[in-house]
Motif scaffolding. Structure first.
Motif, short mmCIF file in Angstrom:
data_model
loop_
_atom_site.label_atom_id
_atom_site.label_comp_id
_atom_site.label_asym_id
_atom_site.label_seq_id
_atom_site.Cartn_x
_atom_site.Cartn_y
_atom_site.Cartn_z
N ARG A 38 0.84 -1.20 0.00
CA ARG A 38 0.00 0.00 0.00
C ARG A 38 0.88 1.25 0.00
O ARG A 38 0.64 2.20 -0.74
CB ARG A 38 -0.89 -0.02 1.25
CG ARG A 38 -1.98 0.99 1.23
CD ARG A 38 -3.27 0.45 1.77
NE ARG A 38 -3.13 -0.16 3.09
CZ ARG A 38 -3.82 0.22 4.16
NH1 ARG A 38 -4.66 1.21 4.06
NH2 ARG A 38 -3.69 -0.40 5.29
N GLY A 77 7.25 -3.65 13.29
CA GLY A 77 8.01 -4.62 12.49
C GLY A 77 8.53 -4.01 11.19
O GLY A 77 9.71 -4.16 10.84
N PHE A 103 1.21 -4.08 16.70
CA PHE A 103 -0.21 -4.39 16.59
C PHE A 103 -0.40 -5.90 16.77
O PHE A 103 -1.25 -6.34 17.54
CB PHE A 103 -0.74 -3.92 15.23
CG PHE A 103 -2.22 -4.06 15.09
CD1 PHE A 103 -3.07 -3.13 15.68
CD2 PHE A 103 -2.78 -5.13 14.40
CE1 PHE A 103 -4.44 -3.26 15.58
CE2 PHE A 103 -4.16 -5.26 14.29
CZ PHE A 103 -5.00 -4.33 14.88
N TYR A 104 0.41 -6.68 16.03
CA TYR A 104 0.34 -8.15 16.13
C TYR A 104 1.41 -8.57 17.13
O TYR A 104 2.44 -9.13 16.78
CB TYR A 104 0.58 -8.79 14.77
CG TYR A 104 -0.43 -8.34 13.73
CD1 TYR A 104 -1.72 -8.86 13.72
CD2 TYR A 104 -0.12 -7.36 12.79
CE1 TYR A 104 -2.66 -8.43 12.78
CE2 TYR A 104 -1.05 -6.93 11.85
CZ TYR A 104 -2.31 -7.46 11.86
OH TYR A 104 -3.23 -7.04 10.94
N ARG A 109 8.51 -11.50 18.83
CA ARG A 109 8.75 -10.40 17.87
C ARG A 109 9.41 -9.22 18.58
O ARG A 109 10.32 -8.60 18.05
CB ARG A 109 7.44 -9.95 17.22
CG ARG A 109 6.89 -10.91 16.18
CD ARG A 109 5.68 -10.30 15.47
NE ARG A 109 6.06 -9.17 14.65
CZ ARG A 109 5.28 -8.11 14.41
NH1 ARG A 109 4.08 -8.03 14.96
NH2 ARG A 109 5.70 -7.14 13.66
N ARG A 143 -1.82 -2.39 20.78
CA ARG A 143 -1.17 -1.08 20.66
C ARG A 143 -1.38 -0.21 21.90
O ARG A 143 -0.75 0.81 22.06
CB ARG A 143 -1.70 -0.33 19.44
CG ARG A 143 -1.16 -0.83 18.14
CD ARG A 143 -0.76 0.33 17.24
NE ARG A 143 -0.43 -0.11 15.90
CZ ARG A 143 0.73 -0.62 15.56
NH1 ARG A 143 1.68 -0.79 16.45
NH2 ARG A 143 0.96 -0.99 14.32
N ASP A 181 3.40 8.37 7.29
CA ASP A 181 2.46 7.52 6.56
C ASP A 181 2.30 8.09 5.16
O ASP A 181 1.94 9.26 5.00
CB ASP A 181 1.11 7.51 7.31
CG ASP A 181 0.13 6.52 6.70
OD1 ASP A 181 0.28 6.16 5.52
OD2 ASP A 181 -0.81 6.11 7.42
N ASN A 199 7.95 8.51 2.45
CA ASN A 199 8.41 7.15 2.71
C ASN A 199 9.38 7.19 3.89
O ASN A 199 10.28 8.05 3.93
CB ASN A 199 9.13 6.61 1.46
CG ASN A 199 9.27 5.11 1.51
OD1 ASN A 199 9.56 4.52 2.55
ND2 ASN A 199 9.04 4.47 0.38
O1 PTJ Z 1 4.54 -4.68 13.22
P1 PTJ Z 1 3.11 -4.54 13.66
O2 PTJ Z 1 2.57 -5.78 14.32
O3 PTJ Z 1 2.90 -3.33 14.54
O4 PTJ Z 1 2.19 -4.30 12.35
C1 PTJ Z 1 2.56 -3.29 11.45
C2 PTJ Z 1 1.51 -3.09 10.33
C3 PTJ Z 1 2.17 -2.17 9.30
C4 PTJ Z 1 1.20 -4.44 9.70
C5 PTJ Z 1 0.24 -2.47 10.91
O5 PTJ Z 1 0.56 -1.29 11.61
C6 PTJ Z 1 -0.78 -2.19 9.85
O6 PTJ Z 1 -1.61 -3.02 9.50
O7 PTJ Z 1 -0.72 -0.95 9.33
P2 PTJ Z 1 -1.72 -0.42 8.19
O8 PTJ Z 1 -3.07 -0.15 8.78
O9 PTJ Z 1 -1.65 -1.26 6.96
O10 PTJ Z 1 -1.09 1.00 7.89
C7 PTJ Z 1 0.21 1.14 7.42
C8 PTJ Z 1 0.31 2.50 6.71
O11 PTJ Z 1 1.69 2.73 6.45
C9 PTJ Z 1 -0.42 2.56 5.36
O12 PTJ Z 1 -1.21 3.74 5.30
C10 PTJ Z 1 0.71 2.63 4.32
O13 PTJ Z 1 0.38 3.46 3.23
C11 PTJ Z 1 1.84 3.23 5.12
N1 PTJ Z 1 3.17 2.79 4.68
C12 PTJ Z 1 3.56 1.57 4.25
N2 PTJ Z 1 4.87 1.55 3.95
C13 PTJ Z 1 5.34 2.80 4.20
C14 PTJ Z 1 4.25 3.60 4.67
N3 PTJ Z 1 4.40 4.88 5.03
C15 PTJ Z 1 5.65 5.40 4.94
N4 PTJ Z 1 6.74 4.70 4.50
C16 PTJ Z 1 6.62 3.40 4.13
N5 PTJ Z 1 7.68 2.72 3.69
#
Ligand code: PTJ
Length: 246
Positions: A38, A77, A103-104, A109, A143, A181, A199
């Protein structure tokens, strides 16, 4: 896997493989791959570069952290896989604490991420295990965990790549909440005090560089920079950049 350095998508592939390796080592959540994809999609739309409003947000964020008494950098992570060294370097430069927040959540971890951060030079990492943990009101997911000496008592907290619940809850406890984000429309970005739509692989080195410069500024000048930032205008500009194309 060896990625040829002359591959036109070298950097993108390099970071993608860091996420995949993190999954294989057990510290990136499987949903972390979806989150990364995403992020990549939004990064395409932004031209895979730091846009001016994002750079302004990075400057305001560094000023806010330098003005803070107890700044904290949160790590999950994905951020540990993408920029472990830069997390430690930025924390040192801003005199900030580092706290793992997942979150997970599993203890395994947390311990793997703690080791990565320590291998990259971190002295102390908060948020591992259950000692001295509090719960942020209004959050029911894992969280909610907040280390008493770190995010629980933080006045400013930097939270990268997260779902929106915690950002909202942190803002409602009165903390200056800085997010990273790539999605300017996410609840995370919309609720942040300072949303950085960039990013993380660019935002972290940018912030280290900015911090080197701003560390010699006095509080008045830092406050002026911090106060000149407007979150809503910044998000509107970022959405405008996506709409217009690059
Ligand atoms: O490691 P955990 O257990 O805390 O889980 C981490 C994730 C990322 C899986 C969890 O926080 C999650 O599900 O996040 P979301 O709701 O998918 O949100 C992640 C956001 O980060 C999205 O809006 C992405 O667009 C954004 N994103 C992804 N990669 C990047 C980013 N923003 C900035 N830099 C990136 N490289």
């Amino acid at each position: 896997m060896d990625i040829p350095q002359n591959h036109p998508r070298y950097l993108s592939l390099k970071y993608r493989h860091r996420i995949v390796d993190g999954l294989k080592q057990g510290f990136v959540a499987d949903s972390g791959l979806i989150a990364h994809g995403r992020g990549e999609a939004y990064d395409y739309l932004l031209g895979e570069k730091t846009c001016d409003p994002a750079l302004n947000a990075e400057k305001a964020a560094v000023a806010a952290m330098l003005l803070s008494e107890n700044p904290v950098i949160s790590v999950n992570g994905n951020s540990a896989a993408l920029v472990p060294g830069e997390i430690v370097e930025l924390a040192e430069s801003l005199n900030a604490k580092i706290e793992i927040n997942l979150f997970y959540r599993t203890l395994e971890r947390e311990q793997l991420i703690e080791k990565i951060l320590k291998d990259n030079g971190a002295d102390r990492v908060y948020g591992v295990g259950d000692r001295d943990m509090q719960s942020i009101p209004g959050l029911s997911s894992q969280r909610k965990r907040a280390a008493k000496e770190a995010s629980w008592s933080a006045d400013t907290i930097l939270v990268p790549l997260e779902d929106g619940d915690r950002a909202e809850a942190l803002v409602s406890t009165g903390k200056c909440t800085i997010t990273i984000d790539l999605n300017p429309l996410s609840r995370t970005s919309k609720s942040a005090t300072i949303p950085i739509v960039d990013n993380i692989v660019r935002a972290r080195p940018n912030m280290i560089h900015i911090s080197e410069k701003l560390r010699s500024w006095n509080a008045e000048k830092l406050m002026e920079l911090h106060n000149s930032f407007n979150a809503q205008e910044c998000l509107n500009s970022m959405v405008g950049i996506i709409r217009k194309g690059f």
